[in-house]
Scaffold this motif. Structure first.
Motif, PDB file in Angstrom:
ATOM      1  N   TYR A   1       3.864   8.371  12.201  1.00  0.00           N
ATOM      2  CA  TYR A   1       5.275   8.352  11.469  1.00  0.00           C
ATOM      3  C   TYR A   1       5.600   9.746  10.089  1.00  0.00           C
ATOM      4  O   TYR A   1       6.446  10.738   9.793  1.00  0.00           O
ATOM      5  CB  TYR A   1       5.802   7.066  10.523  1.00  0.00           C
ATOM      6  N   TYR A   2       4.531   9.163   9.221  1.00  0.00           N
ATOM      7  CA  TYR A   2       4.171  10.777   8.364  1.00  0.00           C
ATOM      8  C   TYR A   2       4.378  11.895   8.682  1.00  0.00           C
ATOM      9  O   TYR A   2       5.157  12.875   8.320  1.00  0.00           O
ATOM     10  CB  TYR A   2       2.640  10.248   7.547  1.00  0.00           C
TER      11      TYR A   2
ATOM     12  N   GLU B   1       0.681  -1.157   0.180  1.00  0.00           N
ATOM     13  CA  GLU B   1       0.104  -0.068   0.250  1.00  0.00           C
ATOM     14  C   GLU B   1       1.287   1.419  -0.109  1.00  0.00           C
ATOM     15  O   GLU B   1       1.705   1.208   0.513  1.00  0.00           O
ATOM     16  CB  GLU B   1      -1.038  -0.023   1.408  1.00  0.00           C
ATOM     17  N   ARG B   2       0.314   2.439  -0.877  1.00  0.00           N
ATOM     18  CA  ARG B   2       1.142   3.722  -0.237  1.00  0.00           C
ATOM     19  C   ARG B   2       0.844   3.807   0.733  1.00  0.00           C
ATOM     20  O   ARG B   2       2.349   4.710   0.826  1.00  0.00           O
ATOM     21  CB  ARG B   2       0.134   4.101  -1.557  1.00  0.00           C
ATOM     22  N   PHE B   3      -0.043   4.598   1.510  1.00  0.00           N
ATOM     23  CA  PHE B   3       0.287   4.901   2.898  1.00  0.00           C
ATOM     24  C   PHE B   3      -0.394   3.894   3.529  1.00  0.00           C
ATOM     25  O   PHE B   3      -2.006   3.576   3.522  1.00  0.00           O
ATOM     26  CB  PHE B   3      -1.064   6.266   2.647  1.00  0.00           C
TER      27      PHE B   3
ATOM     28  N   SER C   1       6.511  17.191   9.508  1.00  0.00           N
ATOM     29  CA  SER C   1       6.405  18.645  11.361  1.00  0.00           C
ATOM     30  C   SER C   1       8.240  18.470  11.289  1.00  0.00           C
ATOM     31  O   SER C   1       8.897  19.947  11.289  1.00  0.00           O
ATOM     32  CB  SER C   1       6.480  18.038  12.235  1.00  0.00           C
ATOM     33  N   MET C   2       9.339  18.182  11.362  1.00  0.00           N
ATOM     34  CA  MET C   2      10.719  17.565  11.020  1.00  0.00           C
ATOM     35  C   MET C   2      11.192  18.773  10.015  1.00  0.00           C
ATOM     36  O   MET C   2      12.196  20.188  10.086  1.00  0.00           O
ATOM     37  CB  MET C   2      11.413  16.461  11.009  1.00  0.00           C
TER      38      MET C   2
END
Length: 445
Positions: free
Chosen positions: A406-407, A397-399, A412-413
């Motif tokens: 984690y995404y 799966e792509r996502f 955010s980083m």
């Protein structure tokens, strides 16, 4: 055209004879044809070809040019010391290894040949001259006075209709002969008919009984086994059990719990003979199929982990000479690598057994395994090997929902890095009044 029916009849007879099982019957004398005629005729009536000879016949043989001459061997010669011809206990064991079936009936005058044959197959007869004695279950009229004509009740039979027939409708069985025991290491032994708790094996002529070697329900009257190649062997301690005299006898047990009735020897002997000759309790695998759920054929290559699969096996049972669907509901499937990863009970739909399950999330080489062992039935063992591989990188799966945190942390980083870069590049500190100006700053000015 008048000769056509005759030709067709002749052809059918030839085909029947070629398909009939060949049975070698050994007796101590030719009188076995008369004393056991009912038992032997019942086998003939079922379409088998009988060859009756004496046990010391010099022409006896079970093999010719390395091939079996007979399909079954019946030994009704308890007193034989040495078999004739090339027949020996070792050759009979080889006969069993090649798929032949054996029925042995002994007696109190048992000879060395039958004792050695029993030992080779995990059984042991008592000493010659001994008999099974039961002071609480003997026949009042047939017994000569030493209580060796034992009346066997239904509770002493093995709980397997395929071997002993319908015990609920079976009359009392008359037994007169020697006892036997199964070896401690004989894991395949079947206690087809065992003695009652009050029976023991000893010399009936002895005036005093001291430490009988076999006693109680440990004493077997009829024992048997089915070898790992599905060949069947039965040892009976009584030749009279199969005789005309006991077939037509009326039982009158001294035990008041057992009423007078016609003996059940004929029915029991017939059931045992059918089982030994593989007329009952024979299973075979007709077809096997496995495929992905929603499809009908096995995959062209390998299965992938966590796929839904369907396994189907068709099993047939031989009944009355015809193959019919097997209706057992306790057949299990195992999906095995080293140990079973999946174990499921197959659902039976008129002989078509199936199970649907999800493959484990583990790659490797697996086996669809059906290993069915039940008392009275031949062993069914079927194995199909398949490979289970991980998904292609394009199949994931792509996502993945569980990876959303984690995404979010990754984005955010990145956002934090952009903000930090802007602040660092475009921010200028305001000089503090009254602060000392460095020499480098003075030169600039």
């Amino acid at each position: 055209m008048r000769w056509l029916p005759t030709v067709l009849l002749l052809v059918s007879v030839i085909i029947d004879q070629s398909c009939a099982d060949r049975v070698l019957v050994l007796g101590e004398t030719a009188a076995i044809k008369d004393s056991h005629s009912q038992f032997l005729n019942s086998i003939k009536e079922r379409g088998h070809e009988l060859t009756i000879r004496t046990a010391d016949d010099s022409q006896l043989a079970l093999f010719k040019h390395g091939q079996l001459i007979f399909d079954h061997l019946f030994v009704l010669a308890p007193g034989v010391q040495v078999f004739g011809g090339s027949l020996t206990p070792s050759e009979i064991s080889k006969f069993v290894d090649e798929g032949g079936n054996v029925l042995v009936a002994a007696g109190s005058n048992i000879g060395d040949a039958l004792r050695e044959l029993a030992v080779e197959h995990g059984f042991e007869f008592d000493e010659a001259g001994t008999s099974v004695i039961d002071h609480h279950n003997y026949d009042q009229y047939l017994d000569p006075g030493d209580h060796t004509t034992v009346v066997v009740g239904k509770d002493q039979l093995i709980s397997a209709e395929l071997i002993v027939g319908n015990s609920a409708k079976l009359g009392p069985v008359i037994f007169k002969g020697i006892g036997l025991v199964a070896g401690k290491t004989n894991n395949l032994a079947l206690s087809i008919v065992k003695a009652s708790g009050t029976a023991y094996s000893f010399d009936p002529k002895a005036t005093r009984v001291v430490n009988p070697s076999i006693a109680g329900s440990r004493t077997l009257l009829v024992g048997g086994l089915q070898s790992r190649n599905n060949a069947r062997i039965v040892f009976s301690g009584s030749t009279d059990l199969f005789s005309n005299a006991f077939f037509s006898a009326q039982t009158n047990s001294v035990n008041p719990a057992v009423g007078a009735a016609a003996s059940g020897n004929a029915e029991l002997a017939s059931a045992i003979a059918k089982w030994v000759m593989k007329e009952s309790g024979v299973l075979r695998v007709k077809s096997v199929n496995h495929h992905k759920k929603g499809e009908t054929m096995p995959p062209a290559e390998d299965y992938f982990i966590a796929e839904d699969v369907v396994y189907t096996i068709e099993i047939e049972e031989l009944k009355n000479g015809k193959w019919v669907p097997f209706h057992g509901k306790d057949v299990q499937l195992e999906f095995v690598r080293v140990d079973p990863f999946v174990r499921a009970t197959l659902k039976n739909n008129n002989g078509r057994l199936s199970a649907a399950f999800k493959l484990p999330d583990v790659l490797g080489v697996f086996k669809f395994l059906v290993d069915y062992r039940r008392v009275g039935y031949t062993h069914v063992y079927d194995v199909l090997q398949v490979s289970v591989r991980p998904l292609w990188h394009t199949q994931y799966e792509r996502f993945i929902r569980s990876a959303y945190p984690y995404y979010a942390s990754s984005f955010s980083m990145m956002a934090g890095l952009v903000l930090f870069s802007i602040v660092y590049l475009y921010h200028k500190d305001t000089p503090v009044k009254g602060a000392k100006v460095l020499d480098s700053e003075k030169k600039k000015n």
